[in-house]
Design an enzyme around this catalytic site. Structure first.
Site, PDB file in Angstrom:
ATOM      1  N   HIS A 245       0.826  -1.218   0.000  1.00 41.39           N
ATOM      2  CA  HIS A 245       0.000   0.000   0.000  1.00 41.39           C
ATOM      3  C   HIS A 245       0.860   1.269   0.000  1.00 41.39           C
ATOM      4  CE1 HIS A 245      -3.392  -2.575   1.142  1.00 41.39           C
ATOM      5  NE2 HIS A 245      -2.683  -3.033   2.158  1.00 41.39           N
TER       6      HIS A 245
HETATM    7  C1  BDR Z   1      -2.836   1.069   5.334  1.00 41.40           C
HETATM    8  O1  BDR Z   1      -3.059   0.666   6.683  1.00 41.40           O
HETATM    9  C2  BDR Z   1      -1.850   0.328   7.288  1.00 41.40           C
HETATM   10  O2  BDR Z   1      -1.953  -0.853   8.026  1.00 41.40           O
HETATM   11  C3  BDR Z   1      -0.822   0.240   6.205  1.00 41.40           C
HETATM   12  O3  BDR Z   1       0.433   0.650   6.696  1.00 41.40           O
HETATM   13  C4  BDR Z   1      -1.336   1.159   5.143  1.00 41.40           C
HETATM   14  O4  BDR Z   1      -0.925   2.486   5.363  1.00 41.40           O
HETATM   15  C5  BDR Z   1      -3.517   0.087   4.418  1.00 41.40           C
HETATM   16  O5  BDR Z   1      -4.897   0.068   4.686  1.00 41.40           O
END
Ligand code: BDR
Ligand code: CA
Length: 315
Positions: A245
């Site tokens: 992500h």
């Molecule tokens: C986002 O949530 C966090 O757990 C990850 O680092 C990312 O920024 C994904 O939904």
């Protein structure tokens, strides 16, 4: 080479944040001025330690300011993602037990605002966690933030299911009020939602396959950090790998053509109980002429992103 883009990375340093940070530090297009931390995946003190651990591992030619920010969302208690990132946020392999550097004494919001004043239209803010620090900075000095080049935020889920309950993405679920402030602010915001980040998977075999050709110490760090995160994905998503992500948000600054975006009015649900943090787009509400809407990514060039990711990680 064209001029470097000065950057502040605001992060709730879990595993994909750490990968994003490594990519950013190794990208010559970016000048990492500061890394600010915010509570999210784990408590903010742990996020700060994790940033320092990454900086120890990577080293960086220029001094990087590391400043700690909000320890909880604007109006709610903190919800963490220990099950995803481990109790320490980096997969519980003691990667941040010892760190050599110290954080800056100033609060993250001050550091963010100082960077806005210093770099103005050149500055990109890359927000990889809940938007608490960015919203606080906006409330304190909207003029300073209005002048930046872009605020790229990883968050939201528009046409795909949420990853924190049925409809919400984690970062916006944790602090929906902050997300709502930033997305409705009229600032030059780019949203990188699950709709694009879940189109890319880093398979474990791609890491192990590199064992003989890359920096062994970095490979060990990355393998240790991602092991728990990949086990989580194997249980919840059914593949042996993980989503990237936050690195995608960094890539969208290095090369904006990596993602296709659409300018659209966006709102965030703050009242609902089942729908807390849900993102809603109003595609028929075109530009009013008075206000800029966020640019929401809806497509990513997966191959180009993965090739940039590996090239930067192992260079
Ligand atoms: C986002 O949530 C966090 O757990 C990850 O680092 C990312 O920024 C994904 O939904
Ligand atoms: Ca994050």
């Amino acid at each position: 080479m064209s001029k470097q883009i000065p950057v502040v990375i605001d992060t709730d340093t879990g595993v994909d944040d750490a990968l994003a940070l490594i990519i950013a530090l190794k990208s010559p297009e970016l000048l990492i001025h500061a890394v600010t931390t915010v509570a999210g995946n784990v408590e903010v003190e742990k996020c700060t330690r994790n940033v320092l651990a990454v900086l120890d591992r990577i080293g960086y030619a220029m001094p990087v300011v590391v400043a700690q920010g909000a320890g909880k969302p604007l109006r709610r208690e903190l919800v963490t993602a220990r099950d995803v990132h481990g109790r320490d946020g980096l997969g519980d392999r003691s990667l941040s037990r010892r760190v050599s550097k110290r954080r800056h004494a100033a609060h993250a919001v001050e550091v963010l605002l100082e960077a806005c004043e210093r770099y103005g239209r050149e500055l990109a803010i890359i927000a990889l966690g809940p938007l608490t620090n960015v919203a606080l900075a906006w409330k304190r000095n909207p003029r300073a933030l209005r002048n930046v080049r872009s605020i790229v935020t990883m968050g939201g889920a528009f046409r795909v299911a949420g990853n924190t309950g049925p409809v919400a993405e984690f970062n916006y679920y944790v602090d929906p009020e902050a997300a709502r402030i930033v997305l409705r602010s009229g600032l030059p915001v780019v949203v990188v939602p699950l709709d694009v980040t879940e189109q890319v998977v880093l398979f474990r075999s791609e890491l192990t396959g590199r064992a003989s050709s890359v920096d062994r110490a970095l490979l060990d760090f990355v393998s240790d950090a991602t092991a728990h995160y990949m086990e989580y994905h194997s249980r919840s998503e059914g593949f042996d790998g993980c989503y990237l992500h936050d690195p995608i948000a960094v890539a969208a600054v290095i090369d904006p053509s990596m993602v296709t975006t659409r300018e659209v009015l966006v709102d965030v649900e703050t009242q609902g109980t089942l729908t807390r943090g849900m993102t809603l787009a109003y595609p028929r509400e075109q530009r009013s002429g008075r206000k800029t809407h966020p640019h929401v990514a809806h497509r990513i060039d997966r191959e180009r992103f993965l090739s940039l990711f590996h090239e930067r990680l192992w260079r």
